[in-house]
Scaffold this motif. Sequence first.
Motif, short mmCIF file in Angstrom:
data_model
loop_
_atom_site.label_atom_id
_atom_site.label_comp_id
_atom_site.label_asym_id
_atom_site.label_seq_id
_atom_site.Cartn_x
_atom_site.Cartn_y
_atom_site.Cartn_z
N ALA A 273 -4.67 -49.33 -14.04
CA ALA A 273 -3.80 -49.59 -12.88
C ALA A 273 -3.83 -48.41 -11.92
N LEU A 274 -3.86 -47.21 -12.46
CA LEU A 274 -3.92 -46.02 -11.62
C LEU A 274 -5.24 -45.95 -10.84
N VAL A 275 -6.35 -46.27 -11.50
CA VAL A 275 -7.65 -46.25 -10.82
C VAL A 275 -7.71 -47.35 -9.76
N VAL A 276 -7.20 -48.54 -10.08
CA VAL A 276 -7.17 -49.64 -9.11
C VAL A 276 -6.31 -49.24 -7.91
N LEU A 277 -5.16 -48.67 -8.16
CA LEU A 277 -4.29 -48.23 -7.07
C LEU A 277 -4.98 -47.19 -6.20
N LEU A 278 -5.67 -46.25 -6.83
CA LEU A 278 -6.41 -45.22 -6.09
C LEU A 278 -7.49 -45.86 -5.21
N LEU A 279 -8.25 -46.80 -5.74
CA LEU A 279 -9.28 -47.50 -4.96
C LEU A 279 -8.68 -48.22 -3.77
N LEU A 280 -7.60 -48.95 -3.99
CA LEU A 280 -7.01 -49.74 -2.91
C LEU A 280 -6.36 -48.85 -1.85
N VAL A 281 -5.72 -47.78 -2.26
CA VAL A 281 -5.13 -46.86 -1.29
C VAL A 281 -6.23 -46.18 -0.46
N ALA A 282 -7.32 -45.79 -1.11
CA ALA A 282 -8.43 -45.16 -0.38
C ALA A 282 -9.06 -46.14 0.60
N GLY A 283 -9.23 -47.39 0.20
CA GLY A 283 -9.79 -48.40 1.10
C GLY A 283 -8.89 -48.68 2.29
N ALA A 284 -7.59 -48.79 2.04
CA ALA A 284 -6.63 -49.04 3.13
C ALA A 284 -6.55 -47.83 4.06
N TRP A 285 -6.57 -46.64 3.50
CA TRP A 285 -6.50 -45.41 4.31
C TRP A 285 -7.72 -45.30 5.22
N SER A 286 -8.88 -45.58 4.65
CA SER A 286 -10.12 -45.51 5.41
C SER A 286 -10.15 -46.58 6.51
N SER A 287 -9.65 -47.75 6.22
CA SER A 287 -9.62 -48.84 7.20
C SER A 287 -8.65 -48.58 8.32
#
Length: 147
Positions: free
Chosen positions: A10-24
């Motif tokens: 869950a922590l890795v998934v959250l990190l991926l999604l936050v990084a994708g949203a931040w970049s977008s």
Amino acid sequence: MTLARNAAMALVVLLLLVAGAWSSWNTAQHVLLPKGREHGTLTVTGCNDETCSGRYVSEDPGSGLRAVTIAHSVAARKGETLPVVVKPGTQEAVRTGWGGGLHAWLPLGGALLLAAPLIGGGMRLPRTAWSVAGAGAAVLVGTFFAL
């Protein structure tokens, strides 16, 4: 053991999604919150490996013609006219409309696709994983057809 694995995934998934949203968000904010920004059209006159440039005509009648740039992957070919919004304080434009909006969210779409196997395999939530993968694929395919 299962709780620790699920928490780590869950922590890795959250990190991926936050990084994708931040970049977008760096590009998407100009498309989604266009109020107070300069709108107009860009006629592409030339491209290099990274950017395309061209003549910008503002919707504001008091503004004159000037040159702006746009990311090469967004501008299709020389001579095409695109609706754009200019990033404040720069000469860089961002495509607006459905194509520009979906293009701005491509990093999040990729992050969703990367997170899906972790959700399905690591957290053992296959239905959620398919939903996340479907949302990511919809962004990617939608961008392909909108541009």
